[in-house]
Write an enzyme that holds these catalytic residues in place. Sequence first.
Site, PDB file in Angstrom:
ATOM      1  N   TYR A  45      -2.969  -1.467  10.507  1.00 17.23           N
ATOM      2  CA  TYR A  45      -2.845  -1.603   9.164  1.00 17.23           C
ATOM      3  C   TYR A  45      -1.805  -1.010   8.544  1.00 17.23           C
ATOM      4  CZ  TYR A  45      -4.280  -1.186   4.269  1.00 17.23           C
ATOM      5  OH  TYR A  45      -4.179  -1.401   2.764  1.00 17.23           O
TER       6      TYR A  45
ATOM      7  N   SER B 176       0.845  -1.157   0.010  1.00 19.02           N
ATOM      8  CA  SER B 176      -0.097   0.106  -0.135  1.00 19.02           C
ATOM      9  C   SER B 176       0.917   1.163  -0.094  1.00 19.02           C
ATOM     10  CB  SER B 176      -0.971  -0.192   1.191  1.00 19.02           C
ATOM     11  OG  SER B 176      -1.430   1.325   1.455  1.00 19.02           O
TER      12      SER B 176
HETATM   13  C1  BGC Z   1      -6.249   1.281   2.076  1.00 18.57           C
HETATM   14  C2  BGC Z   1      -7.340   2.020   1.815  1.00 18.57           C
HETATM   15  C3  BGC Z   1      -6.981   3.443   1.275  1.00 18.57           C
HETATM   16  C4  BGC Z   1      -5.762   3.628   0.452  1.00 18.57           C
HETATM   17  C5  BGC Z   1      -5.404   5.011   0.227  1.00 18.57           C
HETATM   18  C6  BGC Z   1      -5.082   1.470   1.102  1.00 18.57           C
HETATM   19  O1  BGC Z   1      -4.061   0.813   1.520  1.00 18.57           O
HETATM   20  O2  BGC Z   1      -6.857  -0.066   2.153  1.00 18.57           O
HETATM   21  O3  BGC Z   1      -8.457   2.056   2.601  1.00 18.57           O
HETATM   22  O4  BGC Z   1      -8.284   4.181   0.670  1.00 18.57           O
HETATM   23  O5  BGC Z   1      -4.794   2.855   1.177  1.00 18.57           O
HETATM   24  O6  BGC Z   1      -5.111   5.746   1.757  1.00 18.57           O
END
Ligand code: BGC
Length: 269
Positions: free
Chosen positions: A167, A154
Amino acid sequence: MNPNLKLKGQSALVTGANSGIGLAVAKALANDGANVVVNYVTRPEDADEVVNQIKNDGGNAVAIRADVSNEQQVQSMFQQMYDTYGTIDILVNNAGIQKDSPLESMSLADWQLVLNVNLTGQFLCAREAVKEFLKRGIIKERSCAAGKIICMSSVHEVIPWAGHVNYATSKGGIHMMMQSMSQELAPKKIRVNSIGPGAIQTPINKPAWETPEALNKLLTLIPYGRIGQPEDIGKAAVWLASDESDYVNGTTLFVDGGMLLYPGFSTNG
Ligand code: BGC
């Protein structure tokens, strides 16, 4: 089906492939000729639907249930994959969840659940895939690498994220896990890379795009001016899985419309 199949004869496992980014990646790999395992843990009907769509488009797919954070279930999923397709050439470590809350009210259970699925799950699947890659080696008619692993990371492997400490920590961990695995495995001709999606329109971030107000706020974070689509990630996954990216090792490919360009600085600073 695409006439110049980049992944012909290869077998791919995509975890968490019954929705969102995983679904699009599974379809894109199948569209380029891979036999695809559509892994899921809940909603088997959604996984069956993905398999049906792939088959209707002329591809090969099978759905296999496993909780990626459970060692035995992961091992049994790989065995079922070998019974069906004989081997694995491509692993897309995609399954991931969010359990958001302010730090002071984040339960230990939610901390552990997110780390277990997002990080330990990727480790468990990578370990099984690597055992097979090492045992089998290179089949040069299929690929010049002995195996490819793509970790779904991410932008939050770089961007800190208040209210999402579990997360963001899992994604920071994926970054170092991916690079360490790549350093260890590149000499064995195994390529390990990540994709770092930005905001992609999927169920995981629905509150961020479901109303025009929310979407407009989100777009202030995206210089390219649109929310990402799961297919944007599918295309990146095909490239990273194919021999076209043979010299790419230990890299995160950000697919984020420029979210990492510090858009808050475009008119300030
Ligand atoms: C998350 C999303 C978020 C995106 C940008 C991703 O890794 O799961 O919820 O919109 O990152 O912030």
